[in-house]
Scaffold this motif. Structure first.
Motif, PDB file in Angstrom:
ATOM      1  N   HIS A 234       0.796  -1.224   0.000  1.00  0.00           N
ATOM      2  CA  HIS A 234       0.000   0.000   0.000  1.00  0.00           C
ATOM      3  C   HIS A 234       0.831   1.278   0.000  1.00  0.00           C
TER       4      HIS A 234
ATOM      5  N   GLN B 176       5.441  -0.993   2.398  1.00  0.00           N
ATOM      6  CA  GLN B 176       4.523  -1.291   3.481  1.00  0.00           C
ATOM      7  C   GLN B 176       3.391  -2.138   2.923  1.00  0.00           C
TER       8      GLN B 176
ATOM      9  N   PHE C 285      -0.348  -4.451   3.994  1.00  0.00           N
ATOM     10  CA  PHE C 285      -1.322  -5.084   4.872  1.00  0.00           C
ATOM     11  C   PHE C 285      -1.209  -6.587   4.646  1.00  0.00           C
TER      12      PHE C 285
ATOM     13  N   ARG D 298       7.409  -5.026  11.733  1.00  0.00           N
ATOM     14  CA  ARG D 298       5.977  -4.926  11.978  1.00  0.00           C
ATOM     15  C   ARG D 298       5.682  -3.516  12.494  1.00  0.00           C
TER      16      ARG D 298
ATOM     17  N   SER E  80       0.518  -3.645  10.146  1.00  0.00           N
ATOM     18  CA  SER E  80       1.042  -3.935   8.808  1.00  0.00           C
ATOM     19  C   SER E  80       2.543  -4.217   8.905  1.00  0.00           C
TER      20      SER E  80
END
Length: 351
Positions: free
Chosen positions: A88, A97, A99, A125, A130
């Motif tokens: 994302h 990054q 999800f 993390r 995410s």
């Protein structure tokens, strides 16, 4: 404001699972002041004025959804849990990054094998749950995604049907140029070369900017009050020449009409208090709710949005919550198609 003020009931059969064909055959609800008018996207030139300018987002959606298997901490490829990832936001050339689905089974330092020679390390993390994924090898990440990724259709479509090859073209606008989005700027999905030519003949200009839309655009607002919601950040750019041309439009009496909430959010992020648009490069996390004073735009073309979403809050800020509730009630009653592959609306606060 209370988030539940932006709630409404939408029948599931109003959610479009495929786009209109051809694209500009979609319907368009014109909200001019407090008046509602049923029209089509092809009627757009008649609703704008000579000297107006439409502003498009030229971001290109990448196949950012990946399915893989967890490996070991040394990349030994040992069979493990199934892991899904939706990229994302880019961190740098090799890190994104993401999800992560089944995130409880993934630990920092472990690898995920996404197939087709695409392997990433779960490097960090983040506080929101995410991960930062670091892709191995020397190939550009975009090439890796072309091999192993699928188009990141919104949950309300992906939950009802499988992604297929048609989505590679359908979920991309005709303006797509700059790789980096993981969601389409869907208002521009309705445009075709023929429509753009008709707009040009009517004396309506066009301009482009870049905002890389993140998957956070689909995240629900979990807070009870809008003041407690933290908006996701997205990277955008308006160059100096584009800013100068847009300022010239308004100086000459024309209107700046954003095509999509992504274009609008970047324009408002780049605007000074007097409405002058400045060059902009960087992240924006602007959150627009009723009470916001718009500075850079005079109207918005946009699709129909999710209940309780930041996007429905944005259109309510532009037109008024009561007006948008009436518009959405009308659209539902009249069979308009909702969300990313759905129909369009043209919002003109001054009529």
């Amino acid at each position: 404001m209370r988030v539940d003020a932006f709630d409404f009931e939408l029948p599931p059969d109003r959610i479009a699972l495929r786009p209109a064909r051809p694209r500009d055959a979609a319907r368009m609800l014109v909200v001019a002041g407090s008046g509602l008018h049923d029209a089509g996207v092809r009627d757009l030139p008649a609703w704008l004025r000579r000297g107006d300018c439409l502003v498009f987002n030229d971001t290109r959606v990448i196949p950012a959804r990946l399915e893989g298997v967890r490996g070991g901490r040394d990349g030994d490829g040992a069979a493990g849990a199934k892991i899904g990832a939706t990229l994302h936001k880019r961190v740098d050339l090799r890190r994104w990054q993401a999800f992560v689905r089944n995130a409880k089974r993934l630990h920092v330092g472990e690898t995920v094998d996404f197939g087709a020679g695409v392997i990433a390390v779960a490097e960090q993390r983040l506080p929101d749950g995410s991960f930062v994924l670091a892709f191995q090898g020397d190939e550009p990440v975009e090439l890796l995604l072309d091999r192993a990724g699928t188009m990141p259709l919104p949950p309300y479509i992906a939950g009802k049907r499988a992604t297929d090859e048609a989505d590679r073209a359908d979920y991309q606008t005709m303006f797509a140029r700059a790789d980096g989005a993981v969601a389409a700027p869907t208002a521009a999905l309705h445009f075709t070369p023929a429509l753009l030519a008709a707009l040009g003949e009517a004396g309506i200009a066009s301009e482009t900017l870049t905002l890389h839309v993140g998957a956070g655009t689909f995240l629900p607002v979990k807070a009870d009050d809008t003041a407690d919601h933290v908006m996701h950040a997205e990277w955008g750019c308006i160059d100096a020449d584009a800013a100068a041309r847009l300022n010239a439009v308004r100086a000459a009496g024309g209107r700046v009409i954003a095509v999509g909430t992504t274009s609008l959010r970047l324009l408002e992020s780049a605007a000074r208090a007097d409405g002058t648009i400045e060059p902009f490069t960087g992240d924006t996390s602007i959150f627009i709710t009723p009470g916001y004073r718009f500075r850079a735009i005079d109207g918005l073309m946009t699709n129909f949005h999710l209940p309780r979403s930041t996007l429905f809050m944005l259109v309510s800020a532009l037109m008024g919550l009561d007006v948008m509730r009436a518009a959405y009630d009308h659209a539902i009653a009249e069979g308009y198609r909702f969300y990313s592959y759905g129909d369009s609306s043209l919002l003109l606060p001054d009529g």
